[in-house]
Scaffold this motif. Structure first.
Motif, PDB file in Angstrom:
ATOM      1  N   THR A  79       0.822  -1.204   0.000  1.00 30.58           N
ATOM      2  CA  THR A  79       0.000   0.000   0.000  1.00 30.58           C
ATOM      3  C   THR A  79       0.862   1.263   0.000  1.00 30.58           C
ATOM      4  O   THR A  79       1.968   1.261   0.522  1.00 30.58           O
ATOM      5  CB  THR A  79      -0.912  -0.010   1.246  1.00 30.58           C
ATOM      6  OG1 THR A  79      -1.335  -1.352   1.476  1.00 30.58           O
ATOM      7  CG2 THR A  79      -2.112   0.885   1.055  1.00 30.58           C
ATOM      8  N   SER A  80       0.297   2.331  -0.555  1.00 32.86           N
ATOM      9  CA  SER A  80       1.076   3.564  -0.649  1.00 32.86           C
ATOM     10  C   SER A  80       0.957   4.419   0.605  1.00 32.86           C
ATOM     11  O   SER A  80       1.525   5.503   0.677  1.00 32.86           O
ATOM     12  CB  SER A  80       0.659   4.360  -1.884  1.00 32.86           C
ATOM     13  OG  SER A  80      -0.676   4.762  -1.746  1.00 32.86           O
ATOM     14  N   ILE A  81       0.183   3.953   1.592  1.00 35.01           N
ATOM     15  CA  ILE A  81       0.294   4.546   2.929  1.00 35.01           C
ATOM     16  C   ILE A  81       0.803   3.421   3.833  1.00 35.01           C
ATOM     17  O   ILE A  81       0.642   2.232   3.506  1.00 35.01           O
ATOM     18  CB  ILE A  81      -1.045   5.111   3.465  1.00 35.01           C
ATOM     19  CG1 ILE A  81      -2.155   4.047   3.399  1.00 35.01           C
ATOM     20  CG2 ILE A  81      -1.472   6.336   2.676  1.00 35.01           C
ATOM     21  CD1 ILE A  81      -3.440   4.466   4.084  1.00 35.01           C
ATOM     22  N   LYS A  82       1.449   3.762   4.941  1.00 33.91           N
ATOM     23  CA  LYS A  82       2.058   2.694   5.721  1.00 33.91           C
ATOM     24  C   LYS A  82       1.604   2.627   7.173  1.00 33.91           C
ATOM     25  O   LYS A  82       1.608   1.550   7.772  1.00 33.91           O
ATOM     26  CB  LYS A  82       3.598   2.781   5.667  1.00 33.91           C
ATOM     27  CG  LYS A  82       4.189   2.524   4.276  1.00 33.91           C
ATOM     28  CD  LYS A  82       4.598   1.072   3.987  1.00 33.91           C
ATOM     29  CE  LYS A  82       3.521   0.049   3.863  1.00 33.91           C
ATOM     30  NZ  LYS A  82       2.836  -0.007   2.566  1.00 33.91           N
ATOM     31  N   LYS A  83       1.175   3.729   7.767  1.00 33.88           N
ATOM     32  CA  LYS A  83       0.845   3.708   9.198  1.00 33.88           C
ATOM     33  C   LYS A  83      -0.251   2.706   9.520  1.00 33.88           C
ATOM     34  O   LYS A  83      -0.036   1.761  10.279  1.00 33.88           O
ATOM     35  CB  LYS A  83       0.435   5.113   9.668  1.00 33.88           C
ATOM     36  CG  LYS A  83       1.503   5.773  10.506  1.00 33.88           C
ATOM     37  CD  LYS A  83       1.054   7.020  11.251  1.00 33.88           C
ATOM     38  CE  LYS A  83       0.384   8.054  10.390  1.00 33.88           C
ATOM     39  NZ  LYS A  83       0.591   9.441  10.898  1.00 33.88           N
ATOM     40  N   GLU A  84      -1.400   2.911   8.911  1.00 36.43           N
ATOM     41  CA  GLU A  84      -2.530   2.021   9.197  1.00 36.43           C
ATOM     42  C   GLU A  84      -2.262   0.565   8.820  1.00 36.43           C
ATOM     43  O   GLU A  84      -2.479  -0.322   9.643  1.00 36.43           O
ATOM     44  CB  GLU A  84      -3.776   2.503   8.443  1.00 36.43           C
ATOM     45  CG  GLU A  84      -4.505   3.646   9.096  1.00 36.43           C
ATOM     46  CD  GLU A  84      -5.788   3.925   8.318  1.00 36.43           C
ATOM     47  OE1 GLU A  84      -5.671   4.520   7.226  1.00 36.43           O
ATOM     48  OE2 GLU A  84      -6.869   3.539   8.785  1.00 36.43           O
ATOM     49  N   PRO A  85      -1.810   0.284   7.584  1.00 43.34           N
ATOM     50  CA  PRO A  85      -1.616  -1.117   7.220  1.00 43.34           C
ATOM     51  C   PRO A  85      -0.610  -1.841   8.114  1.00 43.34           C
ATOM     52  O   PRO A  85      -0.866  -2.970   8.557  1.00 43.34           O
ATOM     53  CB  PRO A  85      -1.106  -1.047   5.778  1.00 43.34           C
ATOM     54  CG  PRO A  85      -1.562   0.263   5.255  1.00 43.34           C
ATOM     55  CD  PRO A  85      -1.576   1.177   6.429  1.00 43.34           C
ATOM     56  N   VAL A  86       0.535  -1.190   8.434  1.00 43.58           N
ATOM     57  CA  VAL A  86       1.539  -1.872   9.253  1.00 43.58           C
ATOM     58  C   VAL A  86       0.985  -2.094  10.661  1.00 43.58           C
ATOM     59  O   VAL A  86       1.156  -3.164  11.253  1.00 43.58           O
ATOM     60  CB  VAL A  86       2.875  -1.094   9.262  1.00 43.58           C
ATOM     61  CG1 VAL A  86       3.844  -1.690  10.274  1.00 43.58           C
ATOM     62  CG2 VAL A  86       3.498  -1.095   7.869  1.00 43.58           C
ATOM     63  N   HIS A  87       0.295  -1.077  11.166  1.00 41.29           N
ATOM     64  CA  HIS A  87      -0.322  -1.220  12.486  1.00 41.29           C
ATOM     65  C   HIS A  87      -1.277  -2.418  12.506  1.00 41.29           C
ATOM     66  O   HIS A  87      -1.261  -3.247  13.424  1.00 41.29           O
ATOM     67  CB  HIS A  87      -1.064   0.074  12.833  1.00 41.29           C
ATOM     68  CG  HIS A  87      -1.708   0.033  14.172  1.00 41.29           C
ATOM     69  ND1 HIS A  87      -3.049  -0.226  14.348  1.00 41.29           N
ATOM     70  CD2 HIS A  87      -1.189   0.189  15.409  1.00 41.29           C
ATOM     71  CE1 HIS A  87      -3.321  -0.227  15.631  1.00 41.29           C
ATOM     72  NE2 HIS A  87      -2.210   0.032  16.302  1.00 41.29           N
ATOM     73  N   GLN A  88      -2.068  -2.538  11.453  1.00 38.70           N
ATOM     74  CA  GLN A  88      -3.029  -3.641  11.375  1.00 38.70           C
ATOM     75  C   GLN A  88      -2.322  -4.994  11.238  1.00 38.70           C
ATOM     76  O   GLN A  88      -2.713  -5.978  11.870  1.00 38.70           O
ATOM     77  CB  GLN A  88      -3.983  -3.418  10.189  1.00 38.70           C
ATOM     78  CG  GLN A  88      -5.149  -4.395  10.153  1.00 38.70           C
ATOM     79  CD  GLN A  88      -6.009  -4.263  11.401  1.00 38.70           C
ATOM     80  OE1 GLN A  88      -6.428  -3.188  11.781  1.00 38.70           O
ATOM     81  NE2 GLN A  88      -6.253  -5.393  12.069  1.00 38.70           N
ATOM     82  N   MET A  89      -1.258  -5.048  10.428  1.00 40.90           N
ATOM     83  CA  MET A  89      -0.523  -6.304  10.264  1.00 40.90           C
ATOM     84  C   MET A  89       0.068  -6.755  11.587  1.00 40.90           C
ATOM     85  O   MET A  89       0.022  -7.935  11.938  1.00 40.90           O
ATOM     86  CB  MET A  89       0.582  -6.147   9.199  1.00 40.90           C
ATOM     87  CG  MET A  89       0.035  -5.998   7.781  1.00 40.90           C
ATOM     88  SD  MET A  89       1.279  -6.214   6.477  1.00 40.90           S
ATOM     89  CE  MET A  89       2.264  -4.730   6.676  1.00 40.90           C
TER      90      MET A  89
END
Lengths: 380, 380
Positions: free
Chosen positions: A183-193
């Protein structure tokens, strides 16, 4: 239309038609040539004879140079032309090769692997000898099977679906599998992973569009989440494919991307939208365009040749982005007064302040862009 | 020779012969094409029509790309090939010409000939065998002598001085001398030339910066004022130097330049000024930059490497320009609501509307910029 003009049109049309017809014939001949070359290659392969021989190519060039002179054609021109033709035959044959795998046979699940970016990565993995599985909305019922013993789950879905897809896939993952997203944003996706999956986690953002056929010198940002060591083979693979890896935190990444992606694309969108809104005469404007303006307008046109929903996702991705873009628009209104009062001196002062802030990059940019403009002139 | 080998030879020879015969046919077609192109060039010259236009070449490329696909040929390959063919036609026409003078020994007065643009033209004239005289503020007291028997007075001074300089020089000009200016606006200067001077008048606007060493494929707009026939040798000289001449009216020119120069530079200024205003971390941002963003940011940096007063003159040149730039800023405020309400659909609708308006230029721009990005990657 004046008489002279009509006369000119009458004379030029048959000449243009003749040139068009010659071009069509050349094109058919090139297509036939390609077919014949493919037959030769097939035959050579069947007899285990090396496909290319530089000496043979030079023979062809020499013969054509001599023939050119008999036809009053410039031999250098003919050579340039056949170098392009020969290179094309060679490229067609070598395209398939390349690509060594760091962990061949490792099992990769690409979630969203039929999308453009997912498809690009799936293809790269396959070429490098990985066992690639594709998970989409259509075969979601097989998610559990597809996740069996995988080494990497790579999430490549539209921004607004990323978090939900991570939540949904995590329960099926082997605990030691690497979970990564594009994804081209990282805060939310990494937090969710990190919260959905207990094993290694890596945020990945390829800074390029999915239309590339090769990652050579393209930049990929990684934001490590957990157990970085376990993701090193993957990063190494990206490097082998030619990419340049830049490491960052999710916060820094997202902040910089607000500028590099959201603001830039939005500013370009605004410029194009204004041209359209004003019904600018585009084609006449292009006739008035020096190579540098053509290049700049090309950067705008380029945006609109791409996928509108992709750009809407990029631009509207987060409240921070939308706030930044609003700030941008409002900051421009500061200049209205300068225009109304025809305050050139204020413009000059601001200009020089910005020039100082850009520092050595300005001169570098001047050199780089001059180099490119020269290329543009050479070619077009 | 083994049996297998013999078999191979028997099979490959007819294929090779066929390829040779195809190559001979391509060669004859290229020779015929060259003859036809020469006829078109002759016809255009006879009718005083500009020989080359980049836009026409792009049309040819677009058509051939489509045809290629029908023949299962790689469109990029066909484009590369025709770039070579097109370049060859152009080179053949310009080779002999370069420094040839159309009216060698004609007397040229360059007013402002120590400035950058004036200096470039003075150098070009000198190389082509003209008798060049330079008039500046320093030797204005010799204006009368310097104007003696001149064939062309070329005004190349900053925008805000142009009208005054035209007024001042006109009384000294021989009645039959051509009076021309190089200003980037045309309405006022041409109007002033027509009212101050009774002889031939031509407005000229070179669409490039003064740092070039050669005019090849650069665009020059001319806006004829009076007695166009008497200025034809000058236009022909510009063409011989490699420039592409586009003819326009002063009204049309100024209107298009509002977009091509003022709006474009102003939009770039605004983007750079905002980055500076926000204290963006420029160098880290560049590390996160794919080649395309580097190129785009380079276009911004490039502006600020140049002369602030030159750009202030361009941007603030006329009330119409300042009004357009204000309109631009105000038109952006229309987007605030879309951002505040997170209205992605509106963005998509507008985006697609603009994409449609851009039409085939978008795809062309995509190809051109991709080509440049490849060059950038190759080099850096």
């Amino acid at each position: 239309m004046t008489k002279d003009n009509k006369n000119f049109q009458e004379q030029i049309i048959p000449l243009r038609d003749e040139i068009d017809s010659i071009d069509s014939k050349i094109l058919s001949l090139l297509a036939r040539r390609q077919t014949q070359v493919e037959k030769v290659v097939g035959l050579k392969k069947a007899h285990s004879i090396p496909v290319y021989h530089p000496a043979r190519e030079e023979d062809l060039i020499s013969r054509l140079r001599i023939q050119s002179q008999n036809h009053d054609l410039d031999p250098d021109f003919m050579e340039d032309l056949y170098r392009v033709i020969i290179r094309q035959s060679r490229v067609k044959q070598t395209q398939k090769m390349e690509h060594k795998g760091v962990r061949p046979n490792a099992k990769i699940l690409v979630i969203g692997g039929t999308g453009q970016m997912g498809g690009l990565f799936a293809t790269l993995f396959i070429k490098s000898g990985y066992a690639v599985r594709i998970l989409t909305e259509q075969n979601w019922n097989q998610a559990s099977d597809l996740c069996h013993e995988i080494d990497l789950a790579l999430v490549s879905v539209p921004i607004e679906k990323t978090v939900r897809v991570i939540e949904k896939i995590s329960p099926f993952l082997p605990p030691e599998a690497l979970l990564a997203d594009l994804t081209s944003i990282k805060k939310e996706p990494v937090h969710q992973m990190l919260s959905s999956h207990g094993g290694p986690v890596l945020g990945v953002h390829p800074l390029f569009g999915p239309t590339l056929s090769c990652l050579d010198k393209q930049i990929i940002v990684i934001t490590p989440g957990r157990d970085k060591t376990s993701s090193e083979w993957f990063t190494e693979q990206l490097t082998l494919w030619g990419a340049v890896i830049v490491e960052s935190t999710t916060d820094e990444h997202d902040e910089i991307m607000e500028i590099v992606q959201a603001l830039r694309h939005f500013a370009t969108f605004c410029f194009g939208e204004f041209l359209c809104h004003r019904r600018t005469k585009l084609s006449r404007t292009l006739e008035f365009s020096s190579p540098i303006y053509r290049l700049e307008l090309g950067m705008v046109g380029r945006l609109f040749a791409q996928d509108s929903s992709l750009y809407s996702e990029i631009i509207f991705a987060t409240p921070e982005r939308r706030a930044l873009l609003k700030e941008f628009i409002l900051s421009l209104t500061r200049h209205v007064d300068m225009l109304e009062t025809n305050n050139k001196q204020l413009f000059i002062d601001q200009f020089e302040h910005v020039a100082q802030w850009f520092g050595p990059f300005s001169d570098q940019a001047m050199r780089e862009s001059t180099f490119l403009i020269d290329k543009l002139i050479e070619r077009f």
